[in-house]
Design a protein around this motif. Structure first.
Motif, PDB file in Angstrom:
ATOM      1  N   VAL A 214      -5.702   5.132   6.590  1.00  0.00           N
ATOM      2  CA  VAL A 214      -4.437   4.438   6.418  1.00  0.00           C
ATOM      3  C   VAL A 214      -4.644   3.473   5.259  1.00  0.00           C
ATOM      4  O   VAL A 214      -5.536   2.630   5.293  1.00  0.00           O
ATOM      5  CB  VAL A 214      -4.068   3.643   7.682  1.00  0.00           C
ATOM      6  CG1 VAL A 214      -2.798   2.848   7.451  1.00  0.00           C
ATOM      7  CG2 VAL A 214      -3.940   4.571   8.860  1.00  0.00           C
ATOM      8  N   THR A 215      -3.843   3.612   4.220  1.00  0.00           N
ATOM      9  CA  THR A 215      -4.014   2.724   3.074  1.00  0.00           C
ATOM     10  C   THR A 215      -2.779   1.848   2.902  1.00  0.00           C
ATOM     11  O   THR A 215      -1.847   2.216   2.212  1.00  0.00           O
ATOM     12  CB  THR A 215      -4.230   3.529   1.778  1.00  0.00           C
ATOM     13  OG1 THR A 215      -3.223   4.537   1.715  1.00  0.00           O
ATOM     14  CG2 THR A 215      -5.576   4.185   1.756  1.00  0.00           C
ATOM     15  N   PRO A 216      -2.782   0.719   3.562  1.00  0.00           N
ATOM     16  CA  PRO A 216      -1.640  -0.180   3.404  1.00  0.00           C
ATOM     17  C   PRO A 216      -1.666  -0.784   2.005  1.00  0.00           C
ATOM     18  O   PRO A 216      -2.709  -0.874   1.376  1.00  0.00           O
ATOM     19  CB  PRO A 216      -1.887  -1.272   4.451  1.00  0.00           C
ATOM     20  CG  PRO A 216      -3.127  -0.915   5.155  1.00  0.00           C
ATOM     21  CD  PRO A 216      -3.836   0.110   4.357  1.00  0.00           C
ATOM     22  N   GLN A 217      -0.490  -1.180   1.568  1.00  0.00           N
ATOM     23  CA  GLN A 217      -0.473  -1.849   0.269  1.00  0.00           C
ATOM     24  C   GLN A 217      -0.879  -3.288   0.474  1.00  0.00           C
ATOM     25  O   GLN A 217      -0.619  -3.858   1.519  1.00  0.00           O
ATOM     26  CB  GLN A 217       0.934  -1.769  -0.300  1.00  0.00           C
ATOM     27  CG  GLN A 217       1.256  -0.360  -0.706  1.00  0.00           C
ATOM     28  CD  GLN A 217       2.709  -0.027  -0.500  1.00  0.00           C
ATOM     29  OE1 GLN A 217       3.516  -0.907  -0.230  1.00  0.00           O
ATOM     30  NE2 GLN A 217       3.029   1.234  -0.625  1.00  0.00           N
ATOM     31  N   PRO A 218      -1.484  -3.843  -0.545  1.00  0.00           N
ATOM     32  CA  PRO A 218      -1.875  -5.242  -0.405  1.00  0.00           C
ATOM     33  C   PRO A 218      -0.646  -6.080  -0.078  1.00  0.00           C
ATOM     34  O   PRO A 218       0.403  -5.906  -0.679  1.00  0.00           O
ATOM     35  CB  PRO A 218      -2.415  -5.601  -1.789  1.00  0.00           C
ATOM     36  CG  PRO A 218      -2.791  -4.316  -2.397  1.00  0.00           C
ATOM     37  CD  PRO A 218      -1.872  -3.297  -1.845  1.00  0.00           C
ATOM     38  N   ALA A 225       1.720  -0.140   8.573  1.00  0.00           N
ATOM     39  CA  ALA A 225       1.164   1.001   7.853  1.00  0.00           C
ATOM     40  C   ALA A 225       0.547   1.976   8.841  1.00  0.00           C
ATOM     41  O   ALA A 225       0.737   3.186   8.753  1.00  0.00           O
ATOM     42  CB  ALA A 225       0.119   0.529   6.848  1.00  0.00           C
ATOM     43  N   PHE A 226      -0.158   1.409   9.810  1.00  0.00           N
ATOM     44  CA  PHE A 226      -0.782   2.269  10.811  1.00  0.00           C
ATOM     45  C   PHE A 226       0.269   3.103  11.529  1.00  0.00           C
ATOM     46  O   PHE A 226       0.121   4.308  11.724  1.00  0.00           O
ATOM     47  CB  PHE A 226      -1.552   1.410  11.811  1.00  0.00           C
ATOM     48  CG  PHE A 226      -1.952   2.133  13.058  1.00  0.00           C
ATOM     49  CD1 PHE A 226      -2.963   3.078  13.025  1.00  0.00           C
ATOM     50  CD2 PHE A 226      -1.299   1.903  14.260  1.00  0.00           C
ATOM     51  CE1 PHE A 226      -3.328   3.759  14.173  1.00  0.00           C
ATOM     52  CE2 PHE A 226      -1.657   2.586  15.403  1.00  0.00           C
ATOM     53  CZ  PHE A 226      -2.674   3.515  15.361  1.00  0.00           C
ATOM     54  N   GLU A 227       1.341   2.444  11.906  1.00  0.00           N
ATOM     55  CA  GLU A 227       2.369   3.192  12.644  1.00  0.00           C
ATOM     56  C   GLU A 227       3.009   4.262  11.777  1.00  0.00           C
ATOM     57  O   GLU A 227       3.318   5.354  12.248  1.00  0.00           O
ATOM     58  CB  GLU A 227       3.421   2.209  13.181  1.00  0.00           C
ATOM     59  CG  GLU A 227       2.960   1.627  14.512  1.00  0.00           C
ATOM     60  CD  GLU A 227       3.565   0.267  14.805  1.00  0.00           C
ATOM     61  OE1 GLU A 227       4.563  -0.079  14.138  1.00  0.00           O
ATOM     62  OE2 GLU A 227       3.039  -0.437  15.674  1.00  0.00           O
ATOM     63  N   LYS A 228       3.177   3.930  10.536  1.00  0.00           N
ATOM     64  CA  LYS A 228       3.758   4.908   9.618  1.00  0.00           C
ATOM     65  C   LYS A 228       2.858   6.136   9.529  1.00  0.00           C
ATOM     66  O   LYS A 228       3.315   7.278   9.601  1.00  0.00           O
ATOM     67  CB  LYS A 228       3.899   4.253   8.244  1.00  0.00           C
ATOM     68  CG  LYS A 228       4.677   5.049   7.239  1.00  0.00           C
ATOM     69  CD  LYS A 228       4.888   4.208   5.984  1.00  0.00           C
ATOM     70  CE  LYS A 228       4.870   5.095   4.755  1.00  0.00           C
ATOM     71  NZ  LYS A 228       4.518   4.348   3.546  1.00  0.00           N
ATOM     72  N   VAL A 245      -8.399   2.375   9.161  1.00  0.00           N
ATOM     73  CA  VAL A 245      -7.445   1.520   8.470  1.00  0.00           C
ATOM     74  C   VAL A 245      -8.177   0.801   7.344  1.00  0.00           C
ATOM     75  O   VAL A 245      -9.224   0.201   7.560  1.00  0.00           O
ATOM     76  CB  VAL A 245      -6.799   0.509   9.435  1.00  0.00           C
ATOM     77  CG1 VAL A 245      -5.871  -0.429   8.677  1.00  0.00           C
ATOM     78  CG2 VAL A 245      -6.034   1.250  10.515  1.00  0.00           C
ATOM     79  N   ASP A 246      -7.628   0.890   6.158  1.00  0.00           N
ATOM     80  CA  ASP A 246      -8.218   0.177   5.025  1.00  0.00           C
ATOM     81  C   ASP A 246      -7.692  -1.249   5.021  1.00  0.00           C
ATOM     82  O   ASP A 246      -6.533  -1.492   5.301  1.00  0.00           O
ATOM     83  CB  ASP A 246      -7.836   0.849   3.707  1.00  0.00           C
ATOM     84  CG  ASP A 246      -8.439   2.235   3.599  1.00  0.00           C
ATOM     85  OD1 ASP A 246      -9.067   2.676   4.582  1.00  0.00           O
ATOM     86  OD2 ASP A 246      -8.281   2.881   2.552  1.00  0.00           O
ATOM     87  N   ILE A 247      -8.571  -2.153   4.707  1.00  0.00           N
ATOM     88  CA  ILE A 247      -8.149  -3.550   4.613  1.00  0.00           C
ATOM     89  C   ILE A 247      -7.995  -3.878   3.139  1.00  0.00           C
ATOM     90  O   ILE A 247      -8.977  -4.044   2.428  1.00  0.00           O
ATOM     91  CB  ILE A 247      -9.183  -4.488   5.260  1.00  0.00           C
ATOM     92  CG1 ILE A 247      -9.442  -4.047   6.698  1.00  0.00           C
ATOM     93  CG2 ILE A 247      -8.693  -5.925   5.215  1.00  0.00           C
ATOM     94  CD1 ILE A 247     -10.525  -4.837   7.388  1.00  0.00           C
ATOM     95  N   PRO A 248      -6.774  -3.942   2.675  1.00  0.00           N
ATOM     96  CA  PRO A 248      -6.590  -4.105   1.233  1.00  0.00           C
ATOM     97  C   PRO A 248      -6.815  -5.533   0.770  1.00  0.00           C
ATOM     98  O   PRO A 248      -7.064  -5.778  -0.396  1.00  0.00           O
ATOM     99  CB  PRO A 248      -5.145  -3.682   1.004  1.00  0.00           C
ATOM    100  CG  PRO A 248      -4.472  -3.907   2.310  1.00  0.00           C
ATOM    101  CD  PRO A 248      -5.503  -3.816   3.384  1.00  0.00           C
ATOM    102  N   HIS A 249      -6.721  -6.457   1.651  1.00  0.00           N
ATOM    103  CA  HIS A 249      -6.954  -7.848   1.261  1.00  0.00           C
ATOM    104  C   HIS A 249      -7.314  -8.607   2.515  1.00  0.00           C
ATOM    105  O   HIS A 249      -6.985  -8.199   3.625  1.00  0.00           O
ATOM    106  CB  HIS A 249      -5.713  -8.452   0.608  1.00  0.00           C
ATOM    107  CG  HIS A 249      -4.492  -8.356   1.466  1.00  0.00           C
ATOM    108  ND1 HIS A 249      -3.470  -9.239   1.436  1.00  0.00           N
ATOM    109  CD2 HIS A 249      -4.165  -7.451   2.416  1.00  0.00           C
ATOM    110  CE1 HIS A 249      -2.552  -8.891   2.314  1.00  0.00           C
ATOM    111  NE2 HIS A 249      -2.942  -7.812   2.907  1.00  0.00           N
ATOM    112  N   TRP A 250      -7.979  -9.700   2.313  1.00  0.00           N
ATOM    113  CA  TRP A 250      -8.511 -10.412   3.470  1.00  0.00           C
ATOM    114  C   TRP A 250      -7.868 -11.781   3.571  1.00  0.00           C
ATOM    115  O   TRP A 250      -7.872 -12.566   2.643  1.00  0.00           O
ATOM    116  CB  TRP A 250     -10.020 -10.567   3.338  1.00  0.00           C
ATOM    117  CG  TRP A 250     -10.635 -11.212   4.529  1.00  0.00           C
ATOM    118  CD1 TRP A 250     -11.094 -12.486   4.632  1.00  0.00           C
ATOM    119  CD2 TRP A 250     -10.836 -10.618   5.806  1.00  0.00           C
ATOM    120  NE1 TRP A 250     -11.570 -12.719   5.883  1.00  0.00           N
ATOM    121  CE2 TRP A 250     -11.425 -11.593   6.634  1.00  0.00           C
ATOM    122  CE3 TRP A 250     -10.554  -9.349   6.331  1.00  0.00           C
ATOM    123  CZ2 TRP A 250     -11.749 -11.342   7.967  1.00  0.00           C
ATOM    124  CZ3 TRP A 250     -10.881  -9.113   7.648  1.00  0.00           C
ATOM    125  CH2 TRP A 250     -11.479 -10.101   8.454  1.00  0.00           C
TER     126      TRP A 250
END
Lengths: 678, 693
Positions: A214-218, A225-228, A245-250
């Motif tokens: 899962v690549t959510p946008q930052p 995003a996960f649900e999508k 799940v990718d963590i695009p920003h922390w």
């Protein structure tokens, strides 16, 4: 196990046509000899067939059993020895759906024919050599409701099952591809392989489960995003799937979402990026925090390991030199940068005591670092991918732009042509553990977004379909790896790391009915013409590959046979995964206990203390001024000029001339004692 | 040669003895020039047997020398000490240098009784004080050892050889076969370093005195400008301090504590005009000195082009900051927190990263303060892979370990605080010495940065506040001798290389410094390989109250130290003059590092693949907006993307292999595409990629 026996005992009362092969005269005490999963199941079988109970078996069965034992005994030999009696010795194992000619099926044939349509989810795989990651043995497998119900010889199965004659072929757990990107957006477009196309390709290659990113946008919500992704996959996926799940920003908010994902949504793996500067890249500090937090949650940290800062520099340098083609991609991301980031990630993992999983190990040097740190005891896992195991980066220099661009992915394939061989060796010896595909297919026209600037070429190669075959071809067929290790790297290890084991990744009673009958001799030429993926160019184009699936069973259904796929969109289930997988967290937990640092108990230092003028920072800093987050630098409280101090070895340093002018607060001639506890 | 020699001798015999000036006008002096082969020349000489031509005394002298050499190597402890009998009369008037030593050598040998060993003499003549003759020493350079006399004048070595012809009024030092080595170069010191309103207790005078006492005749100090301030101003300030007080020659490194264009210009002028060729950058000290990877890349690139040496303080500052916070939170505030929060892995990680960046930018790299096995391993691996990287272990890492951080005595524990910290692994010093001997580590510094206990006590309640630094400038050479040479890891030539020559090469001062050769500065040390002394703060020359090597017995010490042609140490007495030290400018592009770099630069030209324009379909895409709909592949490169210009729907495209023939089927036969993806491929269309070849 025991309840199984009980159930089987009941079965004895069933009518004969129900395919319970023993005669009714068999004493009730005789336990069915099916094998349950476990380390010693085959040994159990071995004992059994040493007990001679001739009278209770009909001749036919006996012979059949001894044949299997024979084959079991010398598993290296051709498994079909002595098979004359039974099914005709066709070279390829035939799929025998009830109209089989086998003599021993005669009694049930009629029933089967009738029930065929009804009980399509009951499957019996006969005469296969079950290959798990720890051992191989001959056994029949009975599947029902998508789960393996029985395992062993001479199973007592209900009627109306489909029977697949494996003829001694390898029966392996379905592959698990832990790295796919089937719905990755790029500048408004999406990969050409969506969950339907992608899982179809996976199944055609013998992979019965995928784990997608899962690549959510930052800035976007991870949960949304996960649900999508889940929605898209539920609709289209043809095989079981799970999600990273990718963590695009922390930031702080992410923590809550992560907690929800781990505890409620069944996600136990998250990817962080050390590359993609100004976009996904995290600083070391953020990585440290992310690692610490994910470790508390019991999750696996996947790391995209490349030094993004340096890549950005190199990219601008190379564009500045006028290199805009795909070769610039490889030039700007040399393997050193990958190795550097891998090293850093492992260092972080060690500090935090957190397991680290390196996705996409593409180069020798990165793989060596992984191997080396494993030797030093780090809990780290390396995942080479189909592309890095089978091809190399020389193609970036192809004159054909479309071809060169098709290989673009990050980290790039190494231009060193000996890389695949090296990675296969490490995979075989266990220094690398899991094979993914990083399947992320963009069409040529999508790749062409970057036709004038290699940094814009969408990154990704195909490989989900070819994954298992290439590992077989490059590692097993050349003698680097045995079939058990093959199962381990293509399926079992992934299941263990991501806490799916033994539901996935093993052929055992109770496991999911994801099974592949593998043909080690099948030759296939890879080409975009015949592949399942929608991508126009296959980076393995033209390569010959030995080994491939003959029959693929997913969720207890045959989805691939005779080269034909029978898939259904949307049947794939989301498989939730629990945190704290034993395979990785047992060590971590033990280490957390023993690694606690302790301070030294000392007396208060009561000697002179130099007065620091309260200087604002940056006025007279020195290299020793460390800024620690806890910056509560206590002002020196006690400045006991009257006290004396003595230093270690009793030096009374009076003889040495002290230069005048240094500001020391030691009292002239005074001496202070440092109170000591010990 | 033999002929020449014969003539000479013959003639000489005719001269009155007292003339001491051997040789007449027609005679060719046989001094040797500082070339590679001078000793070989000598070697031939002594093999030429010409009994008639040589006087007995002469020959035996040479023989004695050789014998001593043999003996020395066989049993370093015994033989030589005996041999240095009392020193001879030094102030002898001009006497004939040639004939006499022979007799004297014999004499000495026979008079073995004299235990003293000290010789030298010269305090008296004020006249000829800058003319010195060292007789009978074994010159040890980094490449070879040989017996020869050395004549120095005006702070330079003027002649080397046997039977030198020297003017009258020289001081003569009888070395009696002892080693004569180039003076040590301590390439890493922090004298008089300001720290939060105070300065280190050793200023340039105190520090250089300690250096001289240990056999080090040149130091290279670090200029540490405050972040945000001018590098050149800081440099000038340091020059001023040092010029005023330094007792030996010095040079300076400049630390780059922040990076921007004006710093860049300053660095350039420092390199080109001010005589600084090495600059230190920090990967640690977050929010203070720490550089990001991008900045490092820029600095490395810049210095690589300008011919500078990049020194890195290699530790991962970000992780350290996190670990420090964790330690403090756990209630660990003592010095042990320092080492716990800076585990050696972080050092190794940073070293690895620095090497990666250096190799990307093709810039020579110098890793200061190699403190741990793992960092040293990374360096030696990188060297094996061909990277141009130099590692500098320091006195402390070669001589002691980090177990002392757990000492119950706070003051003792605190005095070991330095960064990167000493490794708690007690086998580290041994390991580093081995790598030093094998050449994987290149040179040694001391990182001498002495704080008093009161200063250290600034951090008595918080280890992160303890000023960092250990002593070591005085102990450096003895310690390496003791740990590496005495144990048989290293030979004397390597000893010279790691203590002096390699540093000189890197600073581009070679052969002016770091070698005993004609024309070199007369910075020499007569080394007593058997002297044993116990290190203690009571007798050391530094002003620090605690010596981290306290109580260690070290074998090997300087007997006589000559700096700028003057005897500054003899008989254990130091006679140094503050302010006599000169600044030695270093020039860029030292061959030692840059020969390879230059060659690689020529090779490493990247070339693009000549291709035709891609004229196939291009799919529509939304322009990249940061944070909007970015994707993993949207890489930010400084040069932004150009919008797709051509979108030739009518053209077909072919894939793989030979574009010409095999293009056709691929598009047509591709399997079903999922609906809904936006692809601009024309139905049935085909594009050709024009190809140049």
């Amino acid at each position: 196990m025991s309840h199984f026996e009980r159930r089987c005992n009941k079965e004895e009362d069933l009518p004969v046509y129900l395919a319970r092969p023993g005669s009714a005269s068999q004493s009730a005490s005789q336990s069915p000899r099916q094998k349950s999963y476990g380390m010693f199941s085959s040994v159990e079988g071995a004992f059994e067939n040493k007990s001679i109970a001739l009278e209770s078996y009909c001749a036919q069965r006996k012979r059949s059993r001894s044949r299997e034992n024979l084959a079991d005994g010398d598993s290296g030999g051709p498994p079909n020895v002595g098979n004359v009696f039974e099914t005709c010795a066709s070279l390829r194992p035939r799929l025998v759906v009830e109209n089989a000619t086998a003599a021993r099926l005669r009694c049930t044939a009629v029933q089967d024919r009738r029930r065929r349509t009804l009980n399509s989810d009951r499957l019996l795989i006969k005469g296969g050599r079950v290959v798990n990651d720890d051992l191989s043995f001959f056994a029949d497998i009975y599947l029902e409701d998508g789960v393996i119900k029985q395992l062993g010889e001479n199973l007592i199965v209900p009627g109306g099952v489909k029977i697949i004659e494996a003829n001694g072929r390898m029966v392996i757990p379905g592959g698990i591809d832990v790295n796919t990107c089937l719905q990755k957006p790029y500048l408004g477009t999406q990969t050409v392989d969506d969950f339907f196309q992608g899982t179809k390709a996976a199944l055609a290659g013998g992979t019965t489960m995928i784990v997608d990113h899962v690549t959510p946008q930052p800035g976007a919500s991870l949960l949304q995003a996960f649900e999508k992704w889940q929605e898209a996959a539920d609709k289209k996926s043809c095989c079981d799937y799970s999600l990273h799940v990718d963590i695009p920003h922390w930031h702080e908010g992410v923590k809550e979402e992560l907690e929800v994902l781990v505890q409620e949504k069944g996600i136990n793996s998250f990817q962080v990026y050390m590359a993609y500067k100004d976009l996904y890249q995290m600083t070391d500090t953020q990585l440290y925090e992310a690692f610490s937090f994910l470790k508390e949650l019991g999750a696996v940290v996947l790391v995209h390991a490349e030094n993004g800062d340096l890549i950005a520099q190199e990219q601008s340098k190379i564009l500045g030199m006028g290199i805009t083609g795909p070769e610039g991609h490889a030039l700007s991301r040399p393997e050193e940068l990958e190795a550097e980031a891998v090293f850093r990630a492992i260092t972080l993992g060690n500090r935090v005591n957190c397991p680290v999983y390196i996705t996409k190990v593409m180069s020798k040097s990165a793989a060596d670092i992984v191997a080396l740190s494993r030797k030093k005891g780090s809990v780290v896992f390396g995942e080479p991918i189909t592309a890095s195991l089978a091809t190399d980066g020389t193609h970036y220099w192809s004159k054909n732009w479309a071809k060169a661009a098709a290989f673009v992915m990050s980290p790039p394939l190494s231009p060193d042509p000996t890389t695949p061989d090296h990675l296969n060796s490490l995979l075989a010896c266990g220094d690398l553990q899991v094979v993914g595909s990083a399947h992320c297919a963009y069409s040529t026209s999508q790749k062409a977004i970057g036709k004038d600037n290699f940094t814009l070429i969408p990154e990704g190669t195909n490989g989900v379909e070819e994954r298992m075959s290439f590992v077989w071809d490059k590692a097993v067929a050349v003698g680097k790896m045995d079939e058990n290790q093959f199962v381990a790297v293509s399926s079992t290890n992934a299941a263990k790391i991501f806490n799916l084991y033994p539901r996935k990744g093993r052929i055992a009673v109770g496991s999911d009915g994801d099974i592949v009958i593998w043909d080690p001799d099948k030759m296939k030429t890879i080409t975009a013409k015949t592949q399942q993926s929608a991508v126009e160019y296959n980076i393995f184009e033209g390569m010959e590959c030995r080994g491939g699936p003959l029959v693929v069973i997913s969720q207890g259904k045959i989805v691939y046979e005779d080269g034909k796929l029978h898939v259904q969109q949307g049947v794939g289930r989301f498989i939730p995964r629990k945190p704290f997988a034993d395979y990785i967290y047992q060590r971590i937990t033990m280490r957390s206990k023993t690694m606690a640092a302790r301070g030294v108990s000392r007396g208060m230092y009561d000697g002179p203390v130099y007065d620091i003028p309260a200087t604002p920072k940056y006025v007279t800093p020195a290299p020793s001024t460390k800024t620690s987050p806890a910056k509560n630098q206590p002002p020196p409280i006690r400045n006991l000029h009257q006290s004396n101090f003595s230093l270690s070895g009793a030096q009374v340093d009076d003889n040495v001339p002290r230069r005048s002018g240094h500001r020391i607060v030691a009292p002239p001639g005074g001496r202070s004692n440092i109170t000591s506890l010990g | 040669m033999a002929d020449r020699r014969r003539d000479w001798w013959d003639k000489e015999d005719d001269l009155p003895v007292y003339l001491a000036r051997p040789g007449t006008t027609d005679q060719v002096p046989r001094q040797k020039f500082g070339g590679m082969f001078c000793s070989v020349e000598g070697a031939y000489e002594s093999k030429t047997i010409d009994f008639d031509a040589l006087s007995v005394g002469q020959r035996s002298s040479r023989g004695a020398g050789q014998r001593a050499a043999a003996r020395g190597s066989a049993s370093p402890e015994g033989g030589e000490r005996e041999r240095e009998p009392e020193r001879e009369p030094e102030r002898e008037p001009p006497r004939e240098a040639a004939g006499q030593p022979g007799d004297r050598g014999v004499g000495i040998i026979s008079s073995t009784g004299g235990a003293g060993g000290k010789e030298l003499l010269q305090n008296l003549d004020d006249l000829g004080s800058d003319r010195l003759l060292i007789k009978g020493g074994r010159i040890v350079n980094d490449d070879q050892s040989f017996y020869a006399d050395i004549y120095m004048e005006d702070g330079l070595i003027k002649q080397i050889g046997d039977n030198l012809i020297v003017p009258g009024g020289v001081k003569i030092i009888e070395a009696n076969g002892k080693m004569v080595i180039p003076g040590g170069i301590d390439i890493h010191t922090h004298f008089q370093m300001p720290y939060r309103g105070t300065t280190t207790v050793d200023d340039f005078s105190q520090g250089t005195k300690a250096a001289l006492a240990g056999g080090t005749t040149m130091i290279v100090d670090h200029v540490i400008p405050d972040p945000g301030s001018s590098l050149i101003e800081a440099f000038d300030r340091w020059r001023e301090w040092a010029d005023e007080k330094a007792c030996c020659d010095y040079s300076l490194h400049v630390d780059i504590t922040h990076w921007n264009d004006s710093v860049k210009q300053e660095v350039e002028s420092l390199l080109k005009e001010k005589g600084v060729n090495s600059f230190q950058v920090y990967m640690a000290y977050k929010d203070l000195y720490q550089m990001s990877n991008s900045e490092l890349y820029e600095i490395f690139t810049f210095l690589g082009e300008m011919g500078g040496i990049v020194q890195v303080h290699a530790e991962n500052g970000e992780i350290i900051a996190e670990e420090q916070a964790r330690m403090l939170q756990m209630g660990i505030t003592g010095p042990e927190g320092h080492v716990l929060s800076r585990p050696e892995e972080l050092e190794a990680e940073a070293v690895f990263r620095a090497i990666t960046i250096a190799s990307q930018t093709n810039c020579p790299l110098y890793v200061t303060k190699v403190m741990s096995k793992s960092a040293a391993d990374i360096i030696s691996q990188a060297r094996k892979k061909g990277n141009v990287v130099f590692g500098e272990p320091i006195t402390a890492s070669l001589g002691t370990d980090g177990t002392h951080y757990w000492s119950k005595n706070w003051a003792k524990a605190a005095s070991f605080v330095t960064s990167p910290p000493l490794s708690p692994d007690p086998t580290t010093p041994d390991y580093l010495n081995t790598l030093l001997a094998s050449g994987d580590l290149t040179l040694t510094g001391s990182a001498h940065c002495a704080f008093s206990v009161a200063q250290k006590a600034i951090g008595k309640d918080d280890f992160t506040q303890i000023p960092e630094g250990v002593n070591g400038v005085e102990e450096r050479m003895s310690l390496i001798w003791d740990k590496a040479v005495v144990t048989g890891k290293m030979d004397e030539n390597t000893f010279v290389a790691v203590t002096s020559t390699n540093a000189a090469k890197l600073l581009n001062l070679y052969p002016r410094k770091g070698r005993i050769a004609v024309g070199s500065d007369s910075d020499l040390v007569i080394w007593d390989s058997d002297a044993i002394r116990t290190v203690t703060a009571k007798t050391h020359h530094s002003a620090a109250e605690y010596n981290v090597f306290e109580g260690m017995e070290l074998r090997g010490a300087p007997l006589v130290v000559i700096c700028q042609g003057k005897i500054v140490l003899e008989d254990g007495k130091l006679q140094a003059t503050a302010g006599s030290g000169r600044f030695i400018p270093c020039s860029p592009f030292p061959d030692f590092a840059y020969k390879r770099i230059k060659a690689r630069k020529q090779l490493a030209v990247l070339r693009a693949v000549p291709r035709g324009m891609y004229d196939g379909p291009v799919s529509d895409f939304s322009p990249m907006s940061r944070g909007g709909t970015p994707s993993a592949s949207a890489r930010t490169s400084p040069t932004k993307q150009t919008p797709p210009v051509r979108n030739l729907h009518q053209s077909g495209f072919s894939l793989a292999g030979n574009p010409a023939q095999r293009g056709a089927p691929s598009t047509e036969e591709t399997p079903i595409r999922p609906a809904g993806r936006r692809i601009v491929v024309p139905p049935g269309g085909r594009s050709n990629i024009t190809s140049l070849s």
